[in-house]
Design a protein around this motif. Structure first.
Motif, mmCIF file in Angstrom:
data_model
loop_
_atom_site.group_PDB
_atom_site.id
_atom_site.type_symbol
_atom_site.label_atom_id
_atom_site.label_comp_id
_atom_site.label_asym_id
_atom_site.label_seq_id
_atom_site.Cartn_x
_atom_site.Cartn_y
_atom_site.Cartn_z
ATOM 1 N N ARG A 299 -8.556 2.443 -57.127
ATOM 2 C CA ARG A 299 -7.675 3.171 -55.988
ATOM 3 C C ARG A 299 -6.563 2.380 -55.495
ATOM 4 O O ARG A 299 -6.431 1.070 -55.556
ATOM 5 C CB ARG A 299 -8.589 3.358 -54.690
ATOM 6 N N MET B 161 -2.419 13.427 -49.219
ATOM 7 C CA MET B 161 -3.390 13.925 -50.183
ATOM 8 C C MET B 161 -3.240 15.424 -50.401
ATOM 9 O O MET B 161 -3.896 16.117 -51.621
ATOM 10 C CB MET B 161 -4.777 13.633 -49.676
ATOM 11 N N GLU C 232 -4.187 8.582 -52.316
ATOM 12 C CA GLU C 232 -5.610 8.475 -52.131
ATOM 13 C C GLU C 232 -5.798 8.665 -50.566
ATOM 14 O O GLU C 232 -7.066 8.737 -50.176
ATOM 15 C CB GLU C 232 -5.987 7.058 -52.558
ATOM 16 N N ALA C 233 -4.852 8.446 -49.690
ATOM 17 C CA ALA C 233 -5.367 8.538 -48.291
ATOM 18 C C ALA C 233 -3.935 9.034 -47.647
ATOM 19 O O ALA C 233 -2.789 8.858 -48.166
ATOM 20 C CB ALA C 233 -5.483 7.171 -47.757
ATOM 21 N N VAL C 234 -4.173 9.337 -46.462
ATOM 22 C CA VAL C 234 -2.990 9.594 -45.505
ATOM 23 C C VAL C 234 -2.412 8.422 -44.869
ATOM 24 O O VAL C 234 -3.130 7.820 -44.042
ATOM 25 C CB VAL C 234 -3.200 11.012 -44.448
ATOM 26 N N VAL D 287 -8.183 1.544 -43.895
ATOM 27 C CA VAL D 287 -8.633 2.772 -44.907
ATOM 28 C C VAL D 287 -9.250 2.099 -46.284
ATOM 29 O O VAL D 287 -10.471 2.450 -46.683
ATOM 30 C CB VAL D 287 -7.571 3.792 -45.124
ATOM 31 N N LEU E 171 -10.217 -0.722 -46.780
ATOM 32 C CA LEU E 171 -11.601 -1.480 -46.527
ATOM 33 C C LEU E 171 -12.647 -0.491 -46.444
ATOM 34 O O LEU E 171 -13.858 -0.911 -47.188
ATOM 35 C CB LEU E 171 -11.480 -2.313 -45.249
ATOM 36 N N GLY E 172 -12.510 0.597 -45.782
ATOM 37 C CA GLY E 172 -13.433 1.424 -45.971
ATOM 38 C C GLY E 172 -14.080 2.074 -47.051
ATOM 39 O O GLY E 172 -15.038 2.174 -47.454
ATOM 40 N N MET E 173 -12.830 2.169 -48.076
ATOM 41 C CA MET E 173 -13.059 2.775 -49.408
ATOM 42 C C MET E 173 -14.067 1.442 -50.132
ATOM 43 O O MET E 173 -14.768 1.842 -50.942
ATOM 44 C CB MET E 173 -11.568 2.922 -50.194
ATOM 45 N N PHE F 2 -15.882 -0.416 -48.944
ATOM 46 C CA PHE F 2 -17.084 -0.323 -48.477
ATOM 47 C C PHE F 2 -18.084 0.504 -49.160
ATOM 48 O O PHE F 2 -19.011 0.612 -49.693
ATOM 49 C CB PHE F 2 -17.322 -0.139 -47.049
ATOM 50 N N GLY F 3 -17.351 1.688 -49.231
ATOM 51 C CA GLY F 3 -18.181 2.899 -49.879
ATOM 52 C C GLY F 3 -18.311 2.741 -51.226
ATOM 53 O O GLY F 3 -19.550 3.087 -51.800
ATOM 54 N N LEU F 4 -17.417 2.294 -51.993
ATOM 55 C CA LEU F 4 -17.695 2.079 -53.456
ATOM 56 C C LEU F 4 -18.587 0.965 -53.733
ATOM 57 O O LEU F 4 -19.649 0.887 -54.377
ATOM 58 C CB LEU F 4 -16.450 1.418 -54.068
#
Lengths: 279, 313
Positions: free
Chosen positions: A65, A108, A115-117, A127, A129-131, A133-135
């Motif tokens: 991303r 998006m 990938e994000a707004v 945002v 960082l959150g991605m 985390f999620g990955l």
């Protein structure tokens, strides 16, 4: 990893093509973020056309991303998306129009590949960082690259994200600081000086690499070093020139978000051809 | 009537969601013991993110988690979950309609000791004005549990405000929560009281007092504040002599205003005289007990009785 002269040449040529796509979006009289889009273009070329995992399907779950936290420079992403086939040249001509697919800031809903707004500055790193985390939760090997402006470092949220990313040992996240030294109204030094930027990111617990953001070999090597670094996030401080490639705009806040006149546009077109020849 | 805690309901529901769905993740801003999201964190540490006292980062990171296919619950005190990260909610979450579920804990005046910086008078109004946001204000423990679970199923951003203190249970464990619908808690013929949150209990108590004085009051629970059940509100007001709204939040922009809007835009037979009760365009204050604040801010059953009489006069 070392790169052959041909690989570097090809990427420089792509970067020139992307700068050509950039000016195609903002013909004479049309206002656009020329300066900050051009300063990050070599990094964009290296990311999308060499380093990142990129697929024909912009939603492929295996992709890396790229988030533009400095959302106003999204024209640089659109320039790459044309070459990736996510948008068409026709789309470029309709940037920021009611019936176009390319919004003034990353959206998006409108644009495949976004990938994000972002656009409200300071949020994209969080945002990303959150991605990351999620990955990590999903045990994915995909990584997240976040383009941050040096003026954007004024935003306190950037430093919240910097602290949290290090605390959580997020090593699938790379922040690339587009240090072009100029923000919307003036130089960064005259607005809020960045100070010891490399030391700041290091102090926040990041693996930090400083490079010439227009040197393709340095960009690629820094990205490889970031990938090799485990247990902490990497910040690449890319020293760049605002408006890079367009002499009338280089280093000038006036071209942060401005229209070229006919004469400037001709110069810009000629510069793109020159960049392609000299790649 | 037994008292139970909505924060506990949030913690339990989040934990149950985590057990049922590995895509559920949670974020905290150094208040996990209070919001009780730490129940989730204890069992699923790899899906629980301590973000420190940095709410802006927490909300945008929740957006990032949602962008990788997760349902992200982010909780902190209501003031720090709504107003403080407002632009992060707006830009990172609401514009792209992401599955970020925000819990505004210790909402309204319920954090009685901490005073005005910690008491949320404006969270309903500012969450309600956001496009794509859904807003919930449960009446009790059981309703909180059901709404938190419903939020995980509902597509897109959600905000729920929960009370800090043990409050009376007014719904049944087996009652069904209907998303987007108002619910009649007690029938009545003369006047309708629209209430939300813990104020539903206060309204039911007021209805008992009114009954003793020969006034028949209907009580309607508005747990979903957005999307707003305008039709349900109009139907409840039809044939009534008057209506009263009561909420533990500012009278500006909250549930009461939504009721006024619905009634004003409805047919003539539902356009009854309506008086709003809430926090009267001011901030909170510290007190030793929650009950003291309810008296100070005129949110007791006796206050509701007085307002109903005024509306009927």
């Amino acid at each position: 990893m070392s790169y052959s002269e041909k690989e570097l040449h090809d990427l420089r040529k792509i970067a020139a093509t992307l700068r050509g796509n950039l000016i195609e979006m903002i013909p004479p009289g049309k206002v656009g973020h020329l300066g900050g889009s051009s300063s990050i273009m070599d990094v964009v070329a290296a990311l999308y056309f060499k380093h990142m995992k990129v697929f024909d399907d912009p939603k492929n779950p295996l992709r890396d991303r790229c988030v533009f936290s400095k959302g106003h420079a999204v024209l640089a992403q659109y320039a790459a998306f044309v070459e990736l086939g996510y948008v068409s040249h026709e789309d470029l001509h309709k940037v920021k129009t009611l019936d176009g697919t390319l919004q003034g800031h990353p959206d998006m809903d409108h644009t495949p590949g976004i990938e994000a707004v972002t656009g409200s500055l300071g949020q994209g790193l969080s945002v990303s960082l959150g991605m990351a985390f999620g990955l990590r939760v999903d045990k994915s090997e995909s990584r997240v690259f976040c383009i941050v402006g040096d003026g954007e470092l004024d935003e306190g949220q950037i430093w919240e994200a910097a602290m949290a990313a290090a605390a959580h040992k997020v090593d699938n996240l790379v922040a690339i600081i587009d240090r072009n030294g100029v923000q919307a109204t003036d130089t960064v030094d005259n607005v809020l000086p960045n100070g010891m930027l490399k030391e700041k990111w290091e102090a926040f617990g990041w693996n930090t690499i400083e490079i010439d953001g227009h040197d393709m070999a340095q960009i690629l090597e820094a990205l490889d070093a970031a990938k090799a670094c485990k247990g902490k996030p990497t910040a690449i401080i890319a020293n760049t020139v605002k408006g890079k490639g367009f002499p009338f705009a280089e280093g000038k806040a006036a071209y942060h978000n401005a229209a070229m006149n006919e004469e400037e546009y001709k110069i810009a077109q000629a510069m793109v051809e020159k960049m392609k020849e000299e790649a | 009537m037994s008292k139970m805690n909505m924060r506990k309901a949030y913690g339990e529901a989040l934990l149950e969601l985590g057990r049922a769905n590995e895509k559920v993740v949670a974020l905290e801003a150094d208040l996990g013991k209070s919001t009780m999201s730490n129940m989730f964190g204890g069992e699923f540490p790899e899906r629980y993110f301590q973000m420190g006292i940095a709410e802006a980062n927490m909300i945008s990171a929740a957006a990032g988690l949602a962008l990788t296919g997760h349902t992200a619950f982010a909780s902190t005190f209501a003031v720090f979950a709504s107003g403080r990260p407002y632009d992060q909610i707006r830009s990172s979450v609401a514009i792209p309609r992401l599955n970020v579920k925000i819990c505004g804990s210790s909402a309204g005046l319920s954090d009685f000791g901490d005073g005005k910086t910690h008491q949320s008078v404006d969270d309903i109004a500012i969450m309600r004005v956001l496009p794509n946001m859904k807003v919930f204000s449960p009446a009790d423990y059981y309703e909180t549990k059901k709404i938190v679970k419903a939020m995980a199923e509902i597509d897109g951003p959600c905000y729920i405000r929960v009370n800090r203190n043990d409050v009376p249970v007014v719904t049944g464990e087996d009652d069904v929560f209907e998303f987007g619908k108002v619910r009649e808690m007690k029938d009545g013929k003369d006047v309708v009281i629209f209430a939300t949150g813990f104020m539903v209990y206060q309204a039911l108590e007021a209805a008992k007092l009114l009954e003793a004085e020969g006034i028949s009051a209907k009580v309607v629970n508005i747990a979903t504040i957005k999307p707003f059940d305008a039709e349900g509100v109009r139907a409840a007001a039809k044939g009534m002599k008057a209506a009263v709204t009561v909420e533990e939040a500012s009278i500006i922009g909250g549930m009461g205003d939504a009721v006024l809007e619905a009634l004003a835009e409805g047919d003539a037979d539902s356009r009854v005289r309506t008086l709003r009760m809430g926090i009267m365009d001011c901030f909170g204050t510290s007190a030793q007990k929650y009950d003291e604040l309810l008296v100070e801010y005129h949110l007791t059953p006796a206050d509701i009785v007085a307002t109903v009489k005024k509306a009927l006069a």
